[in-house]
Write a protein that holds these residues in place. Structure first.
Motif, PDB file in Angstrom:
ATOM      1  N   ALA A  27     -16.288  12.619   2.460  1.00  0.00           N
ATOM      2  CA  ALA A  27     -16.238  11.277   1.872  1.00  0.00           C
ATOM      3  C   ALA A  27     -14.994  10.515   2.293  1.00  0.00           C
ATOM      4  O   ALA A  27     -14.992   9.296   2.358  1.00  0.00           O
ATOM      5  CB  ALA A  27     -16.309  11.364   0.351  1.00  0.00           C
TER       6      ALA A  27
ATOM      7  N   GLU B 103     -35.606  -1.530 -17.371  1.00  0.00           N
ATOM      8  CA  GLU B 103     -35.381  -0.246 -18.047  1.00  0.00           C
ATOM      9  C   GLU B 103     -35.747   0.916 -17.140  1.00  0.00           C
ATOM     10  O   GLU B 103     -35.044   1.912 -17.051  1.00  0.00           O
ATOM     11  CB  GLU B 103     -36.198  -0.168 -19.353  1.00  0.00           C
ATOM     12  N   LYS B 104     -36.896   0.759 -16.455  1.00  0.00           N
ATOM     13  CA  LYS B 104     -37.325   1.825 -15.539  1.00  0.00           C
ATOM     14  C   LYS B 104     -36.293   2.040 -14.449  1.00  0.00           C
ATOM     15  O   LYS B 104     -35.939   3.167 -14.124  1.00  0.00           O
ATOM     16  CB  LYS B 104     -38.639   1.428 -14.876  1.00  0.00           C
ATOM     17  N   LEU B 105     -35.809   0.932 -13.894  1.00  0.00           N
ATOM     18  CA  LEU B 105     -34.825   1.042 -12.819  1.00  0.00           C
ATOM     19  C   LEU B 105     -33.579   1.753 -13.329  1.00  0.00           C
ATOM     20  O   LEU B 105     -32.988   2.577 -12.653  1.00  0.00           O
ATOM     21  CB  LEU B 105     -34.427  -0.342 -12.325  1.00  0.00           C
ATOM     22  N   ARG B 106     -33.218   1.410 -14.570  1.00  0.00           N
ATOM     23  CA  ARG B 106     -31.997   1.988 -15.113  1.00  0.00           C
ATOM     24  C   ARG B 106     -32.080   3.512 -15.145  1.00  0.00           C
ATOM     25  O   ARG B 106     -31.100   4.204 -14.914  1.00  0.00           O
ATOM     26  CB  ARG B 106     -31.726   1.447 -16.511  1.00  0.00           C
ATOM     27  N   LEU B 108     -33.476   5.278 -13.041  1.00  0.00           N
ATOM     28  CA  LEU B 108     -33.318   5.807 -11.679  1.00  0.00           C
ATOM     29  C   LEU B 108     -31.884   5.725 -11.199  1.00  0.00           C
ATOM     30  O   LEU B 108     -31.465   6.452 -10.311  1.00  0.00           O
ATOM     31  CB  LEU B 108     -34.179   5.016 -10.700  1.00  0.00           C
ATOM     32  N   ALA B 109     -31.133   4.780 -11.755  1.00  0.00           N
ATOM     33  CA  ALA B 109     -29.798   4.504 -11.243  1.00  0.00           C
ATOM     34  C   ALA B 109     -28.951   5.759 -11.324  1.00  0.00           C
ATOM     35  O   ALA B 109     -28.917   6.428 -12.354  1.00  0.00           O
ATOM     36  CB  ALA B 109     -29.149   3.380 -12.045  1.00  0.00           C
ATOM     37  N   ALA B 110     -28.303   6.074 -10.230  1.00  0.00           N
ATOM     38  CA  ALA B 110     -27.505   7.290 -10.229  1.00  0.00           C
ATOM     39  C   ALA B 110     -26.060   7.031  -9.831  1.00  0.00           C
ATOM     40  O   ALA B 110     -25.149   7.458 -10.509  1.00  0.00           O
ATOM     41  CB  ALA B 110     -28.128   8.306  -9.298  1.00  0.00           C
ATOM     42  N   PHE B 111     -25.854   6.295  -8.783  1.00  0.00           N
ATOM     43  CA  PHE B 111     -24.487   6.041  -8.313  1.00  0.00           C
ATOM     44  C   PHE B 111     -23.693   7.337  -8.213  1.00  0.00           C
ATOM     45  O   PHE B 111     -22.544   7.392  -8.610  1.00  0.00           O
ATOM     46  CB  PHE B 111     -23.768   5.060  -9.243  1.00  0.00           C
ATOM     47  N   ASN B 112     -24.359   8.379  -7.761  1.00  0.00           N
ATOM     48  CA  ASN B 112     -23.673   9.674  -7.729  1.00  0.00           C
ATOM     49  C   ASN B 112     -23.481  10.188  -6.311  1.00  0.00           C
ATOM     50  O   ASN B 112     -23.275  11.366  -6.100  1.00  0.00           O
ATOM     51  CB  ASN B 112     -24.418  10.697  -8.581  1.00  0.00           C
ATOM     52  N   THR B 113     -23.627   9.306  -5.350  1.00  0.00           N
ATOM     53  CA  THR B 113     -23.318   9.752  -3.994  1.00  0.00           C
ATOM     54  C   THR B 113     -22.238   8.839  -3.422  1.00  0.00           C
ATOM     55  O   THR B 113     -22.131   7.681  -3.804  1.00  0.00           O
ATOM     56  CB  THR B 113     -24.555   9.677  -3.074  1.00  0.00           C
ATOM     57  N   VAL B 114     -21.455   9.408  -2.555  1.00  0.00           N
ATOM     58  CA  VAL B 114     -20.402   8.638  -1.904  1.00  0.00           C
ATOM     59  C   VAL B 114     -20.670   8.689  -0.414  1.00  0.00           C
ATOM     60  O   VAL B 114     -21.042   9.733   0.115  1.00  0.00           O
ATOM     61  CB  VAL B 114     -19.019   9.234  -2.227  1.00  0.00           C
ATOM     62  N   THR B 115     -20.545   7.543   0.241  1.00  0.00           N
ATOM     63  CA  THR B 115     -20.739   7.554   1.685  1.00  0.00           C
ATOM     64  C   THR B 115     -19.387   7.441   2.355  1.00  0.00           C
ATOM     65  O   THR B 115     -18.361   7.280   1.701  1.00  0.00           O
ATOM     66  CB  THR B 115     -21.638   6.399   2.135  1.00  0.00           C
ATOM     67  N   ARG B 116     -19.447   7.522   3.645  1.00  0.00           N
ATOM     68  CA  ARG B 116     -18.246   7.617   4.421  1.00  0.00           C
ATOM     69  C   ARG B 116     -17.955   6.288   5.081  1.00  0.00           C
ATOM     70  O   ARG B 116     -18.880   5.647   5.542  1.00  0.00           O
ATOM     71  CB  ARG B 116     -18.567   8.618   5.527  1.00  0.00           C
TER      72      ARG B 116
ATOM     73  N   PHE C  77     -25.813   9.776   5.948  1.00  0.00           N
ATOM     74  CA  PHE C  77     -25.138  10.913   5.337  1.00  0.00           C
ATOM     75  C   PHE C  77     -24.430  10.461   4.072  1.00  0.00           C
ATOM     76  O   PHE C  77     -23.861   9.364   4.030  1.00  0.00           O
ATOM     77  CB  PHE C  77     -24.068  11.486   6.276  1.00  0.00           C
ATOM     78  N   THR C  79     -22.441  12.256   0.196  1.00  0.00           N
ATOM     79  CA  THR C  79     -22.037  13.496  -0.457  1.00  0.00           C
ATOM     80  C   THR C  79     -23.163  14.027  -1.338  1.00  0.00           C
ATOM     81  O   THR C  79     -23.999  13.272  -1.823  1.00  0.00           O
ATOM     82  CB  THR C  79     -20.801  13.270  -1.336  1.00  0.00           C
ATOM     83  N   ILE C  84     -20.207  14.907  -7.211  1.00  0.00           N
ATOM     84  CA  ILE C  84     -19.606  13.578  -7.331  1.00  0.00           C
ATOM     85  C   ILE C  84     -18.257  13.623  -8.049  1.00  0.00           C
ATOM     86  O   ILE C  84     -17.338  12.898  -7.684  1.00  0.00           O
ATOM     87  CB  ILE C  84     -20.588  12.590  -8.018  1.00  0.00           C
ATOM     88  N   ASN C  96     -18.304   4.163 -11.320  1.00  0.00           N
ATOM     89  CA  ASN C  96     -18.989   2.879 -11.248  1.00  0.00           C
ATOM     90  C   ASN C  96     -19.260   2.355 -12.642  1.00  0.00           C
ATOM     91  O   ASN C  96     -19.830   3.055 -13.465  1.00  0.00           O
ATOM     92  CB  ASN C  96     -20.327   3.042 -10.540  1.00  0.00           C
ATOM     93  N   MET C 104     -29.512  -5.676 -14.103  1.00  0.00           N
ATOM     94  CA  MET C 104     -30.680  -4.816 -13.992  1.00  0.00           C
ATOM     95  C   MET C 104     -31.959  -5.645 -13.942  1.00  0.00           C
ATOM     96  O   MET C 104     -32.884  -5.343 -13.194  1.00  0.00           O
ATOM     97  CB  MET C 104     -30.762  -3.847 -15.188  1.00  0.00           C
ATOM     98  N   ARG C 165     -30.247   3.983  -2.042  1.00  0.00           N
ATOM     99  CA  ARG C 165     -29.407   5.161  -2.257  1.00  0.00           C
ATOM    100  C   ARG C 165     -28.967   5.254  -3.719  1.00  0.00           C
ATOM    101  O   ARG C 165     -29.052   6.312  -4.335  1.00  0.00           O
ATOM    102  CB  ARG C 165     -28.182   5.122  -1.343  1.00  0.00           C
ATOM    103  N   CYS C 166     -28.521   4.126  -4.259  1.00  0.00           N
ATOM    104  CA  CYS C 166     -28.014   4.140  -5.629  1.00  0.00           C
ATOM    105  C   CYS C 166     -29.114   4.428  -6.641  1.00  0.00           C
ATOM    106  O   CYS C 166     -28.848   4.919  -7.735  1.00  0.00           O
ATOM    107  CB  CYS C 166     -27.346   2.809  -5.961  1.00  0.00           C
ATOM    108  N   PHE C 167     -30.358   4.087  -6.297  1.00  0.00           N
ATOM    109  CA  PHE C 167     -31.452   4.331  -7.227  1.00  0.00           C
ATOM    110  C   PHE C 167     -32.298   5.520  -6.776  1.00  0.00           C
ATOM    111  O   PHE C 167     -33.427   5.694  -7.223  1.00  0.00           O
ATOM    112  CB  PHE C 167     -32.285   3.059  -7.414  1.00  0.00           C
ATOM    113  N   GLN C 168     -31.736   6.311  -5.876  1.00  0.00           N
ATOM    114  CA  GLN C 168     -32.352   7.554  -5.442  1.00  0.00           C
ATOM    115  C   GLN C 168     -33.785   7.388  -4.970  1.00  0.00           C
ATOM    116  O   GLN C 168     -34.672   8.164  -5.340  1.00  0.00           O
ATOM    117  CB  GLN C 168     -32.310   8.586  -6.574  1.00  0.00           C
TER     118      GLN C 168
END
Lengths: 207, 236, 207
Positions: A27, B103-106, B108-116, C77, C79, C84, C96, C104, C165-168
């Protein structure tokens, strides 16, 4: 997941710790100090060193797109240098936008009159050309050719080998004959070519 | 109807407020008791005003709309005419869907990946496109006229300020035609190349317009590659 | 360097091609269209798809620090989501802030109806959305998608690869079916599977 960040390396498998280190290194675009990783993972620096070695073994093969480098006490992922050209081709093409009209004109003025000063080009085109000349040098189409022995010793510019390649010319003598217009410059070499019926005399204007 | 105390800031907008009122009062969205809904809606707006808060214009607009619908629904209607409340029903249904989708989108929201960040590679600027060498000739032609017309005026040209010679359009019509008779075509800019005086340039331009209008010449291409051609006689 | 861009995939081993693709994806950081990789490597897009699948198999394991995502027609790519927290801790990344209700809602309207104008979104929500749309563009969740050929030529908006990506989501087609019409909130769950016909056209308004 949360607790681990504050760092207790125990209770977490070595593989998972290595995965975390890998994620951190990935990252960050910059080198990451092993100390820092150790601190976040809650393990000793020596353990991180081991992980990095294992990761290097995994990544640093000739076929791998990604290599892991050690730089002093830091580690950094980077592109396998062997693949720099395809990477450039993929990321750089934006830089290879076609020449603008202004660039083409500057190139033409230089090509037909080289070596010339920037001032000459500006006089012909009537506008400042510093930016364009600079970018043509960067593009490998123009190059410096010494200085003119005049006050200020202005730089002279000429075209490059790459220029010849881009314009499919075997040599600079093979430039198409210049148009005769504008009246004065045509003596250079162009209008001696027969087929050009727009010779200079034809454009002579009566004012 | 049950009294409600809300803060308008808590609502995303008038539709949100209306939906809340509908839900609280178990109103059938397909058969809205418009008078009651309007009354409740206005109560909320008044509460806001009492609290000395700015009521967003959208809330007031909706109030006006409700009043209109109420009035319209009091009037007798043709059989095929639509119930004026239906438009409101449509708006509410749409917004309800929007909220549900959000609500459905919420979920799904993850914001748990980081890119480079992109790797900073030393750039390769070398130009590689292939061109026709004749483009250079064209470019030179385009460049040439420019300097002439854009360079700072020569000292002689200032004399014109004193003597203010007026150049006639007729003389320049002759000039354009003569040039074209000789050459068949000429770069647009080149026509102006030797015309240092403003009045001469204007005259050439006017002459050109006149000739185009009379279909004596044609102007082709655009920008610096623009060409003027004599009509009815192609260049040999 | 020149050759690769114009593409001769032949004469290069599959492993090396995969390595080049990996290098391109790694160096870019951003999502890269498979088409683009295919073009640079001089192979078919289908071949790149295969490479990406193989890379996904290699990377997307629970222990791996790095995962490869498909986002629409691009790959990127990132992480491993499981790591996280250590990544945030190491890079000092702020958590975030969750998106506001307004954000939303705007995202939902755009996602299910794209490309759409801001006016369309405002019509559905009954309030001005300029600020929200602007901030979603800034966050890289929405992007401009040209203009509508109507008076005023209003801008069109759509979701980005970053949104996916953010919403998988692997692609925008993978959005859950839109909540059905007639929509008391309870009904949505039911309409998930069978309610395919409550397609997005029912949210569609005439602008």
């Amino acid at each position: 997941m949360r607790g681990e960040a504050d760092g207790e390396g125990e209770g977490v498998s070595t593989e998972e710790l290595a995965g975390r280190a890998e994620a951190i290194l990935f990252a960050s675009g910059e080198p990451v100090a092993l100390d820092r990783i150790a601190q976040v993972l809650g393990v000793r620096t020596a353990a991180v060193e081991k992980m990095v070695l294992a990761l290097q073994e995994k990544y640093n093969t000739p076929q791998s797109g990604v290599h892991l480098l050690m730089l002093g006490d830091s580690a950094q992922f980077c592109t396998n240098p062997a693949f720099i050209e395809p990477v450039r081709a993929a990321l750089d093409l934006k830089r290879n936008t076609p020449l603008s009209q202004a660039a083409m004109e500057v190139l033409a003025v230089v090509a037909y009159n080289q070596p010339v000063t920037k001032a000459f080009v500006e006089q012909v085109r009537g506008v400042d050309c510093s930016g364009v000349v600079g970018s043509l040098v960067q593009k490998g189409l123009l190059e410096e050719r010494g200085r003119l022995e005049l006050p200020g010793r202005p730089l002279l510019y000429g075209t490059t080998e790459n220029f010849l390649r881009c314009f499919q010319l075997e040599s600079i003598d093979r430039l198409p004959p210049p148009p005769g217009e504008g009246g004065q410059q045509e003596q250079e070499e162009g209008s001696d070519d027969d087929g050009e019926d727009d010779g200079p005399e034809q454009i002579t204007l009566d004012v | 109807m049950e009294k409600l105390q809300y803060k308008l800031e808590n609502f995303e907008g008038p539709l949100d407020l209306l939906l809340t009122l509908v839900a609280k009062n178990k109103i059938d969205i397909y058969d809205i008791p418009i008078a009651e809904l309007l009354e409740q809606y206005m109560e909320q707006i008044d509460l806001m005003r009492e609290a000395d808060l700015d009521v967003a214009s959208e809330f007031l607009e909706m109030a006006a709309r409700l009043v209109y619908i109420k009035t319209a629904s009091l009037l007798p209607r043709q059989e095929d005419e639509e119930d004026p409340r239906m438009e409101l029903t449509g708006l509410l249904l749409e917004y309800q869907q929007c909220k549900a989708a959000a609500e459905k989108l919420r979920t799904l929201a993850a914001f748990n990946t980081v890119t480079r960040p992109p790797e900073e590679l030393p750039a390769d600027f070398i130009y590689k496109r292939i061109h026709d060498p004749r483009e250079l000739r064209q470019a030179l032609r385009a460049a040439w006229g420019k300097g002439k017309s854009l360079m700072p005026p020569k000292p002689e040209s200032f004399s014109a300020l004193v003597s203010a010679r007026i150049v006639s359009v007729a003389s320049q019509t002759v000039y354009v035609l003569r040039t074209l008779w000789k050459r068949g075509s000429i770069a647009y800019r080149a026509l102006f190349a030797e015309k240092d005086e403003r009045s001469a340039r204007i005259a050439v331009f006017l002459a050109l317009l006149e000739l185009v209008k009379n279909r004596r010449v044609r102007v082709e291409g655009e920008g610096d590659l623009c060409e003027v051609k004599l009509m009815g006689r192609e260049k040999a």
